[in-house]
Design an enzyme around this catalytic site. Structure first.
Site, short mmCIF file in Angstrom:
data_model
loop_
_atom_site.label_atom_id
_atom_site.label_comp_id
_atom_site.label_asym_id
_atom_site.label_seq_id
_atom_site.Cartn_x
_atom_site.Cartn_y
_atom_site.Cartn_z
CB SER A 154 13.79 49.80 7.44
OG SER A 154 13.95 51.14 7.91
CE1 TYR A 167 12.95 51.45 2.64
CE2 TYR A 167 12.71 52.87 4.95
CZ TYR A 167 14.05 51.89 3.74
OH TYR A 167 14.43 50.93 4.12
#
Length: 268
Positions: A154, A167
């Site tokens: 990401s 995350y």
């Protein structure tokens, strides 16, 4: 030209969203698909996971391309379960050439509110699950004489995004793991790369973002989530195109990279 003709690809988190898109794109390019997904709720994650029906739909869409697919309900946190399923699939298809570690979850909260259970779950699925998938796959790739591993990270693996602490930590770990393994596995002819998308439309994960936290954060912190282009999100197909490039012979000399599909977010 079918760039992946004769290749066999494992994709985790394949029942919907990015995983399904990657499965279809590689199948269109000629690959056979091994699709893993938990197809069950994950404790501590507020949005719904994919269902068994979603995994069945992925299989139907892959078969519509003319490719073969095997599907398994697998939790990437369970190494023995994953190894058993992959060994069975490889015995049917005859080998393994490509691994796409796509399974992942997200939770948004302030650092003062995150629980140890949520932290542990996100790290276990996003980071440790990536390692377990690769460990399960490596013997098959080595027997094949090489291959390609792509981990879906990401922009959060390359930058700090507020309120996504677990995350961000997990995705930084995924990028670092890809870089380390790229060096370690080069002499086995195994390439390892990461793909780092900005927000991706229609994946289910966007439901994990909390408008209340972002609204309270103010413009300065909200800016961390803004792309340079006008679009807030990219399409799943944009990420799948990057996956195809890195797993095919077109990317045969690319390893240890973190390819951003970010609409310019990281350039700001």
């Amino acid at each position: 030209m079918q760039e992946m003709s004769g290749k066999i690809a494992l994709i985790t988190g394949a029942a919907r969203g990015q995983g399904r898109s990657h499965a279809i794109r590689l199948a269109e390019a000629g690959a056979y698909i091994i699709a893993f997904d938990i197809c069950a709720p994950v404790e501590g994650i507020d949005y719904a996971m994919a269902s068994e029906e979603d995994l069945v739909e992925t299989a139907e869409l892959v078969r519509a391309t003319g490719a073969k697919i095997l599907t398994y309900r697998v939790d990437v946190r369970n190494f023995e379960e994953m190894t058993s399923a992959l060994d069975e699939a490889v015995s049917v298809f005859g080998g393994l050439d490509v691994v796409v570690t796509n399974a992942g979850v997200l939770s948004m909260e302030r650092a003062t509110d995150i629980t140890q259970a949520i932290w542990d779950t996100i790290i276990a699925i996003n980071l440790t699950g990536t390692l377990k998938t690769i460990r399960a796959a490596l013997p098959h790739l080595v027997r094949r004489g090489g291959g390609s591993i792509v981990s879906i990270a990401s922009v959060a693996g390359l930058a700090g995004l507020p309120f996504l602490d677990a995350y961000v930590a997990s995705k930084h770990g995924v990028v670092g793991l890809a870089k380390a393994l790229a060096i370690e596995l080069a002499d086995r002819n195994i390439r390892v790369n990461a793909v780092c998308p900005t927000g991706v439309a229609d994946t289910g994960m966007q439901l994990g973002l909390r408008d209340d936290i972002l609204a309270e954060a103010g413009e300065k912190l909200q800016f961390a989530f803004k792309n340079a282009f006008k679009n807030d999100l990219v399409e799943k197909s944009d990420v799948s195109a990057a996956v195809l490039y890195l797993t095919s012979d077109s990317g045969r000399f690319i390893t240890g990279s973190a390819l951003a599909v970010d609409a310019g977010l990281l350039a700001l």
